[in-house]
Design an enzyme around this catalytic site. Sequence first.
Site, short mmCIF file in Angstrom:
data_model
loop_
_atom_site.label_atom_id
_atom_site.label_comp_id
_atom_site.label_asym_id
_atom_site.label_seq_id
_atom_site.Cartn_x
_atom_site.Cartn_y
_atom_site.Cartn_z
N GLU A 218 7.51 -1.23 9.58
CA GLU A 218 8.68 -1.14 8.68
C GLU A 218 9.77 -0.29 9.33
O GLU A 218 10.96 -0.61 9.25
CB GLU A 218 8.25 -0.52 7.35
CG GLU A 218 7.35 -1.45 6.54
CD GLU A 218 6.74 -0.82 5.30
OE1 GLU A 218 6.26 -1.57 4.44
OE2 GLU A 218 6.73 0.41 5.18
N LYS B 221 9.99 4.92 -9.14
CA LYS B 221 9.96 5.41 -7.75
C LYS B 221 11.06 6.43 -7.45
O LYS B 221 11.03 7.07 -6.41
CB LYS B 221 10.12 4.22 -6.78
CG LYS B 221 9.14 3.07 -6.99
CD LYS B 221 7.76 3.43 -6.54
CE LYS B 221 6.76 2.29 -6.66
NZ LYS B 221 6.92 1.24 -5.66
N GLY C 222 2.57 3.25 1.57
CA GLY C 222 1.44 3.10 0.64
C GLY C 222 0.63 1.85 0.97
O GLY C 222 -0.58 1.81 0.79
N THR D 206 7.08 -5.10 3.09
CA THR D 206 5.68 -5.29 2.69
C THR D 206 5.42 -4.63 1.34
O THR D 206 6.03 -3.59 1.03
CB THR D 206 4.78 -4.65 3.76
OG1 THR D 206 5.00 -5.32 4.99
CG2 THR D 206 3.30 -4.76 3.40
N THR E 79 6.52 -5.44 -4.39
CA THR E 79 7.93 -5.74 -4.70
C THR E 79 8.49 -6.70 -3.64
O THR E 79 9.19 -7.67 -3.96
CB THR E 79 8.77 -4.44 -4.76
OG1 THR E 79 8.00 -3.42 -5.40
CG2 THR E 79 10.05 -4.65 -5.52
N LYS F 80 7.36 5.91 2.45
CA LYS F 80 6.84 4.54 2.51
C LYS F 80 5.49 4.55 3.22
O LYS F 80 5.13 5.54 3.83
CB LYS F 80 7.82 3.64 3.28
CG LYS F 80 9.14 3.45 2.54
CD LYS F 80 10.08 2.46 3.24
CE LYS F 80 9.46 1.22 3.75
NZ LYS F 80 8.69 0.45 2.74
C1 5RP Z 1 4.19 -0.64 2.36
C2 5RP Z 1 5.30 0.07 1.69
C3 5RP Z 1 5.75 -0.45 0.36
O1 5RP Z 1 7.10 -0.74 0.42
C4 5RP Z 1 5.49 0.60 -0.69
O2 5RP Z 1 4.11 0.95 -0.63
C5 5RP Z 1 5.85 0.09 -2.09
O3 5RP Z 1 4.94 -0.89 -2.47
P1 5RP Z 1 5.05 -1.68 -3.85
O4 5RP Z 1 6.27 -2.53 -3.78
O5 5RP Z 1 3.77 -2.47 -3.89
O6 5RP Z 1 5.12 -0.66 -4.96
O7 5RP Z 1 5.87 1.02 2.17
O8 5RP Z 1 3.78 0.02 3.53
#
Ligand code: 5RP
Length: 241
Positions: free
Chosen positions: A115, A133, A108, A32, A35, A106
């Site tokens: 996940e 990251k 965010g 999710t 990316t 993870k």
């Molecule tokens: C979602 C996540 C995402 O992998 C993480 O927040 C990174 O997000 P992005 O690819 O938008 O930077 O853990 O719960």
Amino acid sequence: MSQDDLKKRVAQAAKEYVIQKMPKGQYLGIGTGSTANWFIDLLAPHRDHFAGVISSSLASTERLLKLGFHVVDANQLPDAIAKQSHPMPIYVDGADEINPQGHMIKGGGGALTREKIIASMAQEFVCICDESKLVQQLGHFPLPVEIIPMAQTAVNKALALLGGQAQLRLIKSGKAEGQPYLTDNKGWIVDIHGLSIQDPIALEAAINQIPGVISVGLFAKRKADVLLLGKKETVESLRFS
Ligand code: 5RP
């Protein structure tokens, strides 16, 4: 090159990695976030390569279905596949932070619990990130913890003893602005600020023990196996032992 360009570039590398490594007719786990969204979009022309995909959120499921993927519920895999120790060869997902050992923060995007479940079902966790990251020490990004709503006060108190300040995640815009953010599992999220995580495995275990915690967004015990890191010049590939 923008951060979004780097995300697209790393998603492209992940697409190639998965197609090359997975024979036709297997199940793929998909995460999710922005990316992961690039990965889904770029993988769409190859959707028939897979027997099905297992998604870590309602948002990813919606995107996958629109693009014609066969999305399978984690409980609906064929028996012969479901009984394997790892029904999926690969799970591909982003991260908010990853350290040089492959431990991640993870959640965010709020999908941490699903996940974690899908990551536990996969042989290999392929983390896809832009280079911002990668950090030496986890904790600058507030650590998400999914909780049972009625446990919020008790959980916050327990988290304070671990040295962080927990803040309830609220909806930022729209009609429900200011209301608690609700996960796909109807849980709430508290984000822990001010942590400097020396021992990710120990902290993950300690937070998991707090009554009312559904799961914590530290992926340390089940860390990444492979990191594809999008950089300006290239995509770097790292394997963690
Ligand atoms: C979602 C996540 C995402 O992998 C993480 O927040 C990174 O997000 P992005 O690819 O938008 O930077 O853990 O719960």
